[in-house]
Design a protein around this motif. Structure first.
Motif, short mmCIF file in Angstrom:
data_model
loop_
_atom_site.label_atom_id
_atom_site.label_comp_id
_atom_site.label_asym_id
_atom_site.label_seq_id
_atom_site.Cartn_x
_atom_site.Cartn_y
_atom_site.Cartn_z
N MET A 63 57.95 -15.27 27.02
CA MET A 63 56.52 -15.22 27.28
C MET A 63 56.19 -15.84 28.64
SD MET A 63 53.44 -16.42 24.73
CE MET A 63 54.22 -15.50 23.40
N GLY A 64 56.82 -16.99 28.92
CA GLY A 64 56.59 -17.64 30.21
C GLY A 64 57.14 -16.81 31.36
N ALA A 65 58.31 -16.18 31.15
CA ALA A 65 58.92 -15.38 32.22
C ALA A 65 58.10 -14.13 32.52
CB ALA A 65 60.35 -15.00 31.82
N THR A 66 57.63 -13.44 31.47
CA THR A 66 56.84 -12.23 31.70
C THR A 66 55.48 -12.57 32.30
OG1 THR A 66 56.17 -12.27 29.36
CG2 THR A 66 57.99 -10.80 29.98
N ALA A 67 54.93 -13.75 31.93
CA ALA A 67 53.67 -14.19 32.56
C ALA A 67 53.89 -14.44 34.05
CB ALA A 67 53.15 -15.45 31.88
N ALA A 68 55.04 -15.02 34.39
CA ALA A 68 55.36 -15.25 35.81
C ALA A 68 55.54 -13.93 36.54
CB ALA A 68 56.62 -16.10 35.93
N LEU A 69 56.13 -12.93 35.86
CA LEU A 69 56.24 -11.59 36.46
C LEU A 69 54.86 -11.01 36.73
CD1 LEU A 69 59.09 -9.87 34.37
CD2 LEU A 69 59.22 -10.65 36.73
N GLY A 70 53.98 -11.14 35.77
CA GLY A 70 52.63 -10.62 35.93
C GLY A 70 51.87 -11.30 37.05
N LEU A 71 52.08 -12.61 37.19
CA LEU A 71 51.39 -13.37 38.23
C LEU A 71 51.88 -12.99 39.62
CD1 LEU A 71 49.45 -15.72 39.00
CD2 LEU A 71 51.42 -17.25 38.78
N THR A 72 53.20 -12.89 39.79
CA THR A 72 53.77 -12.65 41.12
C THR A 72 53.78 -11.17 41.50
OG1 THR A 72 56.00 -12.60 40.12
CG2 THR A 72 55.24 -14.70 41.04
N GLY A 73 54.33 -10.32 40.63
CA GLY A 73 54.54 -8.92 41.00
C GLY A 73 53.35 -8.02 40.75
N ILE A 74 52.43 -8.43 39.87
CA ILE A 74 51.26 -7.60 39.58
C ILE A 74 50.01 -8.18 40.24
CG2 ILE A 74 49.90 -6.49 37.78
CD1 ILE A 74 52.92 -5.73 37.83
N PHE A 75 49.65 -9.40 39.88
CA PHE A 75 48.42 -10.00 40.37
C PHE A 75 48.47 -10.31 41.87
CE2 PHE A 75 45.99 -14.00 41.10
CZ PHE A 75 44.71 -13.44 41.05
N ALA A 188 54.72 -7.57 31.70
CA ALA A 188 54.28 -8.07 33.00
C ALA A 188 52.97 -7.42 33.42
CB ALA A 188 55.36 -7.80 34.06
N SER A 189 52.84 -6.10 33.17
CA SER A 189 51.61 -5.38 33.53
C SER A 189 50.43 -5.88 32.71
CB SER A 189 51.80 -3.88 33.32
OG SER A 189 52.79 -3.37 34.20
N LEU A 190 50.66 -6.17 31.44
CA LEU A 190 49.58 -6.67 30.59
C LEU A 190 49.13 -8.06 31.05
CD1 LEU A 190 50.90 -5.48 27.10
CD2 LEU A 190 48.91 -4.59 28.34
N TRP A 191 50.10 -8.92 31.34
CA TRP A 191 49.75 -10.24 31.89
C TRP A 191 49.00 -10.10 33.20
CZ3 TRP A 191 49.68 -14.79 29.64
CH2 TRP A 191 50.56 -15.10 28.61
N GLY A 192 49.55 -9.29 34.10
CA GLY A 192 48.93 -9.10 35.41
C GLY A 192 47.53 -8.54 35.30
N LEU A 193 47.34 -7.57 34.38
CA LEU A 193 46.01 -6.99 34.18
C LEU A 193 45.03 -8.05 33.71
CD1 LEU A 193 44.09 -4.58 34.03
CD2 LEU A 193 44.99 -4.10 31.73
N GLY A 194 45.47 -8.93 32.82
CA GLY A 194 44.61 -10.02 32.37
C GLY A 194 44.18 -10.92 33.52
N PHE A 195 45.15 -11.31 34.36
CA PHE A 195 44.83 -12.15 35.53
C PHE A 195 43.86 -11.43 36.46
CE2 PHE A 195 49.35 -13.92 34.92
CZ PHE A 195 48.89 -14.95 34.10
N LEU A 196 44.09 -10.13 36.66
CA LEU A 196 43.25 -9.36 37.57
C LEU A 196 41.82 -9.23 37.06
CD1 LEU A 196 45.77 -6.52 38.52
CD2 LEU A 196 44.76 -8.15 40.12
N LEU A 197 41.66 -8.93 35.77
CA LEU A 197 40.33 -8.74 35.21
C LEU A 197 39.50 -10.03 35.28
CD1 LEU A 197 41.12 -6.50 32.11
CD2 LEU A 197 39.93 -5.82 34.20
N VAL A 198 40.14 -11.15 34.99
CA VAL A 198 39.44 -12.44 35.09
C VAL A 198 39.00 -12.70 36.53
CG1 VAL A 198 39.69 -14.94 34.88
CG2 VAL A 198 40.55 -13.44 33.07
N SER A 199 39.91 -12.45 37.47
CA SER A 199 39.62 -12.73 38.88
C SER A 199 38.62 -11.74 39.47
CB SER A 199 40.92 -12.70 39.70
OG SER A 199 41.84 -13.64 39.21
N ALA A 200 38.63 -10.49 38.94
CA ALA A 200 37.74 -9.45 39.49
C ALA A 200 36.34 -9.51 38.89
CB ALA A 200 38.35 -8.07 39.24
N SER A 201 36.10 -10.39 37.94
CA SER A 201 34.82 -10.40 37.24
C SER A 201 33.64 -10.62 38.19
CB SER A 201 34.81 -11.48 36.15
OG SER A 201 35.08 -12.77 36.73
N ARG A 202 33.86 -11.35 39.28
CA ARG A 202 32.78 -11.57 40.25
C ARG A 202 32.57 -10.36 41.16
NH1 ARG A 202 33.73 -17.81 42.42
NH2 ARG A 202 33.49 -18.85 40.39
N GLU A 203 33.61 -9.54 41.33
CA GLU A 203 33.49 -8.37 42.21
C GLU A 203 32.80 -7.20 41.52
OE1 GLU A 203 37.62 -8.93 44.83
OE2 GLU A 203 37.39 -7.27 43.41
#
Length: 290
Positions: A63-75, A188-203
Motif C-alpha cells: 500500500m505504501g509502495a503503490t501510494a509512492a508510485l501514485g505520488l511520483t509517477g502520476i501526481f 498507482a493510478s488510483l492513488w495518483g487520481l486521489g492526490f490530483l482530485l484533492v489538489s485540483a479542487s481549487r482549480e
C-alpha cells in the motif's frame, strides 16, 4: 507483430506531447491530469478485471509502495508535464523527456548504490552534452553569461518531470514484488487520481467548461485511453516477449515521433540544435542502457 506494437507504442507516446500541448493551453495542469487519470483509472480497472479477475488485496508495504508510485509517477510527473507543455514547445519537451533513462541511472547509483562502469559514465556524459545543446538552443557558451535566456519555467518543469519518473521507476522495483504490472499500475493510478482530485479542487470552479472545444476533449481522451492504457499493455507485451533490455531500445523512437508530429500537426520549427542535441542524447542513452 510485437515489433509493430512497440513502434506503435512509441508513436502513441510521441503523440502525447502534442495532445498535452493542446490540453495545457486550455486547462490548468492539475485539472488536465485529473481528467486524464479519471479515464485511465476506469479503463485500468476494467483491464485488471478482464485479465486478472480483479485487483489483489495489498499488504501495508505494498500500500505504501503503490501510494509512492501514485505520488511520483502520476501526481508529480503529470503536474510537471502539463505545466511544462504550457510554457514550451511540444518538440523540445519530447527531447527533454529522452533524458529519463540517464536521470534514472544516476538516481539508482546515488540511492541504490548501483555501480556505473566507464561505458555508462561515457554514455551519461554524451547525453548531458546533448541536453546542453538542446537546452541552450545550440549556444551553450552564451548561456553561461545569461542562463535565464536558456532555462525558463518550462525547462525546469520538464527536468522535474524526468526526476519524478526516475523516482517512480526506482519505487516500482519494490512495488512490483508480489504484484503484476497491471495491478501495480492500476493502484498507482488510483492513488495518483486521489492526490490530483484533492489538489485540483481549487482549480475546478474556475474552468470555463462550456468553452472547451472538441480538440481538448479528444486530446485528453487520447492521453488517458491511448497514452496511458493501450501503450502500457503493448509495452508490457514487448517486455514479456523480448525482455526489458531489448524493449527499452524502442524508447529512443519517442522523441523522434514527438518532434515529427509537433512539426506536422502544430507547425513547430525543427532547429538544427534540436536534431544535434537529440542525436547526442539518443546516443548517450543507447550506450548507457547497452
Amino acid at each position: 507483430m510485437i515489433y509493430l506494437k512497440l513502434i506503435a507504442c512509441t508513436l502513441i507516446w510521441g503523440g502525447t506531447f502534442i495532445a498535452g500541448h493542446i490540453v495545457s493551453n486550455a486547462l490548468p495542469p492539475l485539472t488536465a491530469a485529473s481528467i486524464r487519470f479519471s479515464i485511465a483509472a476506469a479503463l485500468l480497472l476494467v483491464l485488471a478485471w478482464r485479465r486478472e479477475g480483479g485487483l489483489p488485496r495489498l499488504s501495508l508495504q505494498q500500500m505504501g509502495a503503490t501510494a509512492a508510485l501514485g505520488l511520483t509517477g502520476i501526481f508529480l510527473y503529470n503536474f510537471c508535464f502539463f505545466s511544462a507543455l504550457g510554457k514550451m514547445e511540444a518538440s523540445r519537451s519530447a527531447l527533454f523527456i529522452a533524458m529519463n533513462p540517464i536521470v534514472t541511472a544516476l538516481a539508482a547509483a546515488a540511492v541504490l548504490r548501483e555501480r556505473l562502469n566507464w561505458r555508462k559514465w561515457a554514455g551519461i556524459g554524451i547525453a548531458f552534452a546533448g541536453a546542453a545543446v538542446l537546452i541552450t538552443r545550440g549556444e551553450p557558451m552564451a548561456a553561461l553569461h545569461d542562463i535565464s535566456q536558456s532555462i525558463g519555467v518550462g525547462e525546469l518543469m520538464m527536468l522535474g518531470a524526468a526526476s519524478c519518473w526516475a523516482a517512480y521507476t526506482l519505487v516500482g522495483r519494490a512495488a512490483l514484488k508480489g504484484l503484476s504490472p497491471i495491478a501495480a499500475t492500476t493502484y498507482a493510478s488510483l492513488w495518483g487520481l486521489g492526490f490530483l482530485l484533492v489538489s485540483a479542487s481549487r482549480e475546478l470552479p474556475g474552468v470555463a467548461w462550456a468553452s472547451l472545444g472538441w480538440q481538448v476533449w479528444a486530446s485528453v481522451t487520447y492521453l488517458g485511453a491511448f497514452g496511458t492504457v493501450v501503450a502500457f499493455v503493448w509495452w508490457y507485451e514487448g517486455v514479456k516477449a523480448l525482455g526489458p533490455a531489448r524493449t527499452a531500445v524502442f524508447n529512443n523512437l519517442v522523441p523522434v515521433f514527438g518532434v515529427s508530429l509537433a512539426a506536422l500537426m502544430l507547425g513547430e520549427q525543427v532547429m538544427a540544435s534540436m536534431i544535434a542535441g537529440g542525436l547526442l542524447v539518443a546516443t548517450g542513452v543507447t550506450i548507457t542502457n547497452r
